[in-house]
Design a protein around this motif. Sequence first.
Motif, PDB file in Angstrom:
ATOM      1  N   GLN A 178      -4.729  18.255 -30.556  1.00 41.80           N
ATOM      2  CA  GLN A 178      -3.795  18.915 -31.060  1.00 41.80           C
ATOM      3  C   GLN A 178      -3.377  17.767 -32.049  1.00 41.80           C
ATOM      4  N   VAL A 179      -2.821  18.015 -33.151  1.00 44.04           N
ATOM      5  CA  VAL A 179      -2.422  17.670 -33.899  1.00 44.04           C
ATOM      6  C   VAL A 179      -1.204  17.611 -34.865  1.00 44.04           C
ATOM      7  N   TYR A 180      -0.716  16.577 -34.741  1.00 45.01           N
ATOM      8  CA  TYR A 180       1.326  16.158 -35.144  1.00 45.01           C
ATOM      9  C   TYR A 180       1.739  15.303 -35.867  1.00 45.01           C
ATOM     10  N   ALA A 181       2.502  15.575 -36.975  1.00 42.52           N
ATOM     11  CA  ALA A 181       3.243  14.605 -37.404  1.00 42.52           C
ATOM     12  C   ALA A 181       4.949  14.537 -37.522  1.00 42.52           C
ATOM     13  N   CYS A 206      11.132  11.192 -29.609  1.00 41.14           N
ATOM     14  CA  CYS A 206       9.909  12.118 -30.699  1.00 41.14           C
ATOM     15  C   CYS A 206       8.442  11.955 -30.465  1.00 41.14           C
ATOM     16  N   PRO A 207       7.771  10.749 -31.022  1.00 47.33           N
ATOM     17  CA  PRO A 207       5.843  10.602 -30.430  1.00 47.33           C
ATOM     18  C   PRO A 207       6.329  10.364 -29.228  1.00 47.33           C
ATOM     19  N   LEU A 208       6.792   9.980 -27.936  1.00 51.30           N
ATOM     20  CA  LEU A 208       6.489  10.422 -26.008  1.00 51.30           C
ATOM     21  C   LEU A 208       6.504  11.683 -26.636  1.00 51.30           C
ATOM     22  N   SER A 229      12.132  15.617 -32.147  1.00 49.07           N
ATOM     23  CA  SER A 229      11.559  16.621 -31.301  1.00 49.07           C
ATOM     24  C   SER A 229      11.697  17.555 -31.408  1.00 49.07           C
ATOM     25  N   GLN A 230      11.959  18.296 -32.669  1.00 48.12           N
ATOM     26  CA  GLN A 230      11.818  19.676 -32.607  1.00 48.12           C
ATOM     27  C   GLN A 230      10.726  19.642 -34.431  1.00 48.12           C
TER      28      GLN A 230
END
Length: 263
Positions: A178-181, A206-208, A229-230
Amino acid sequence: MCIRDSFKDSYPNMKDKLFLHQLDVSNSSSIDSFTKWIVDSFGKVDILLNNAAVAFKGDAFDDEVVRATFQINFYGTIEFTQKMFPFINDNGKIITVTSFYGKFDKVKSEEIIRKLNADDLSADTIFFYAKEFYNDVKDGKFSTEKWARSAYGLSKFFLNLWIKVFARSEEVLLRNIQVYACCPGWIRTDMAGPTAPRSVEEGMVCPLYLVELPHVINPEFQGKFFSDSQVTPIYNISVSYTHLRAHETPEHLVCRLLLEKKK
């Protein structure tokens, strides 16, 4: 040593699980040294959370500001991610803290917006325009009709785009990584200053949230930018999906309205 001891004093229950090692993402040798330490000490990791960044204070803006900002926020973060990638376990995660300043409003050229919003956007195209921004500043060709006057904002914008492209690459998908910003918000740190509205603890939310997601790729989340968190589009424009044209995706709708707004 002092930083390590301070951390362990602050989190006494984590003394045997908290490890610190020097890393300068603007320096390739430091990246190599850190990566070797990770491999020698742990073999592999489950989650890589990138949080390195720099922002110059005040109105500082010249080619050196752009170079130094991009070296850490963009090029160095990408180099570190790519060098760590082989040592992330399958079904792992790469989470990168970027910023809500890294949006499409930092680009003023309609032609560049179209190219950076293309379905077949490549990393090469992203690097090409990142370099063009720097060269425009260095060569005295910078124009507010083409770019925003923000080294920080553009470094985070190009990083957000790279994360999107990297997240859909074959090497990532084959290993179910999984890859997120994500953006923690405006946090009271040395970089953001004491008047920022959020505490460090609030900035961790949000990171957690992304850390705690199930270890399986959700196509609706992969490569996306998260705030509070969205999933949050990297556009500064409100739209109604009722304006969608035939065969037009919501992303393309936003881009079209953004371009129409500039006319």
